[in-house]
Write a protein that holds these residues in place. Structure first.
Motif, PDB file in Angstrom:
ATOM      1  N   ARG A 140      65.042  53.031   1.707  1.00 52.85           N
ATOM      2  CA  ARG A 140      66.259  53.563   1.090  1.00 52.85           C
ATOM      3  C   ARG A 140      67.503  52.812   1.560  1.00 52.85           C
ATOM      4  NH1 ARG A 140      64.950  59.839   2.077  1.00 52.85           N
ATOM      5  NH2 ARG A 140      64.373  58.950   4.093  1.00 52.85           N
ATOM      6  N   VAL A 161      71.232  46.935  -1.815  1.00 50.11           N
ATOM      7  CA  VAL A 161      71.112  46.261  -3.121  1.00 50.11           C
ATOM      8  C   VAL A 161      72.096  46.882  -4.117  1.00 50.11           C
ATOM      9  CG1 VAL A 161      69.583  45.835  -5.098  1.00 50.11           C
ATOM     10  CG2 VAL A 161      68.716  45.562  -2.764  1.00 50.11           C
ATOM     11  N   ALA A 173      67.564  49.737  -0.512  1.00 53.09           N
ATOM     12  CA  ALA A 173      68.020  50.095  -1.865  1.00 53.09           C
ATOM     13  C   ALA A 173      69.527  50.321  -1.877  1.00 53.09           C
ATOM     14  CB  ALA A 173      67.293  51.349  -2.348  1.00 53.09           C
ATOM     15  N   GLY A 174      70.031  50.952  -0.839  1.00 51.92           N
ATOM     16  CA  GLY A 174      71.475  51.197  -0.738  1.00 51.92           C
ATOM     17  C   GLY A 174      72.254  49.892  -0.698  1.00 51.92           C
TER      18      GLY A 174
END
Lengths: 191, 229
Positions: B18, B24, B21-22
């Protein structure tokens, strides 16, 4: 043909939607991965098209016109994004709402794509589903506004429609992902 | 000895993706917002001096009928500082407000002096006060100085129902009277009437009455627009 429909940027967006849709419906032995990429792809098209409508909004506000989209005919942006009464929600342009909403969807889909077996993955899949579903009434509202409320209605704003279709496509991808998860086909090799 | 339960479920990665993902998403957002700012920076919109005046679209009475009116249609986006152009005076009134009643004469005088260089616009709103009911008939009568209501203090007519609209000070106002709304009032931060703002021809606020309590409207017009007839 209406100028707005031959806009090269619009054609790129339509291509993005077509690729995302293909990933969603094509048969493949890595279907779960494909659906995750499809949802991500829809969300990326959505965020870029939302940003594009925000750019058009800013141009319309500051310059009164824009070369980024036609202001004539039924399919156009000028009368939709340029309508001061309907181009915002509580003073915030719809494009900003789109950017924020698709950011959340991108984050959820990206997390799932990077680790579909994480302990939070089922929750995130449900969050993605409900977040996508929550956006659908807004899409319906905006389409009604385009068709009935804006100056000179009916109008269809092509870039707004791309964002709307992106959300619908995203919800479709997540729907199929949830089916696969519920049927125990979460791994790519489980057909 | 208990045997360890064998599970077919696959285990997630140990690192928390996560965060990746944050990062990105943060990168994507940064690129997008940078492009927006470079291609079309957002304008600061508001009623304060230096801000772009909040646009509105509403029905307007022009002395003959009610038609749609969009404030930004009066803007000259090509205008540059120092050039000649048509300035815009936006006045907010409530036809039942006593100060708006007396300002009717001031507006007539301003119009007679600056109508060649300035587009006059009056936005009618309804304050939440008893006897403040500005329906279209009352707005038309206020603008045109036609008979509406009585001169008795009976709640019927203009000026909180104290006067027949026919007796409004000043002459007929030969400019658009816009049917205002609470959302327009909110955008313009209008808390009471009358309120006046002067806009440059390109729609940027040049003078806001709330910010210039020491300067009257005539002086402001002379200073900003100059060249009265």
């Amino acid at each position: 043909m209406n100028d707005a429909l031959t806009d090269p940027v619009l054609i790129i967006f339509i291509l993005g939607l077509a690729i995302s849709s293909y990933l969603m419906i094509a048969k493949n032995d890595k279907k779960t991965s494909m659906l995750m990429i499809s949802s991500l792809s829809f969300a990326v098209v959505g965020i870029i098209s939302s940003a594009y409508t925000y750019i058009i909004h800013n141009k319309m506000v500051v310059q009164g016109t824009t070369s980024f989209c036609s202001s004539e005919g039924i399919v156009q942006c000028g009368s939709v994004i340029g309508d001061p009464q309907w181009n915002n929600l509580f003073g915030v342009p719809w494009g900003i709402f789109g950017i924020i909403s698709f950011s959340i969807l991108i984050f959820l889909s990206l997390c799932l794509y990077l680790d579909r077996y994480a302990k939070w993955s089922e929750d995130y899949l449900n969050y993605a589903w409900w977040a996508g579903m929550a956006g659908l009434p807004f899409v319906a509202l905006l389409v009604i506004i385009e068709l009935t409320q804006v100056e000179g209605a009916p109008h269809i704003c092509p870039f707004c429609t791309i964002a709307h279709l992106s959300l619908i496509g995203y919800v479709g991808s997540i729907y199929f992902l949830r089916i696969r998860r519920n049927m125990g086909k979460w791994s790519d090799n489980e057909e | 000895m208990a045997r360890r339960r064998k599970t077919s479920a696959k285990k997630g990665r140990d690192d928390d993706v996560r965060i990746i993902a944050g990062f990105v998403l943060g990168s994507i957002l940064t690129v997008i917002m940078l492009l927006v700012v470079i291609i079309a920076p957002p304008a600061t919109i508001g009623p304060s001096e230096g801000e772009l005046a909040p646009d509105f679209s509403a029905d307007a009475y022009n002395g003959v009928n009610w038609q749609n009116f969009k404030l930004s249609d009066t803007f000259d986006y090509e205008w540059e500082e120092g050039e000649e152009g048509e300035w815009i005076l936006v006045q907010f009134i409530d036809t039942d407000c006593p100060y708006c009643w007396t300002e009717g004469e001031t507006m007539s005088e301003l119009y007679s002096q600056w109508s060649d260089n300035v587009e006059f616009i009056t936005v009618t709103v309804e304050l939440s006060i008893n006897n403040h009911n500005s329906d279209r008939a009352e707005v038309e009568a206020f603008r045109d100085k036609t008979s509406y209501g009585t001169d008795e203090n009976d709640g019927d007519g203009c000026n909180s129902g104290r006067d027949n609209c026919l007796n409004r000070p000043g002459t007929i106002h030969n400019w658009n009277y816009i049917e205002g709304s609470s959302s327009i009032m909110k955008d313009w931060e209008v808390t009471g009437t009358p309120f006046i703002a002067i806009l440059k021809p390109d729609g940027y606020v040049a003078w806001n009455q709330y910010e210039n309590l020491q300067e009257d409207i005539e002086s402001a017009m002379e200073r900003l627009v100059g060249g009265s007839e």
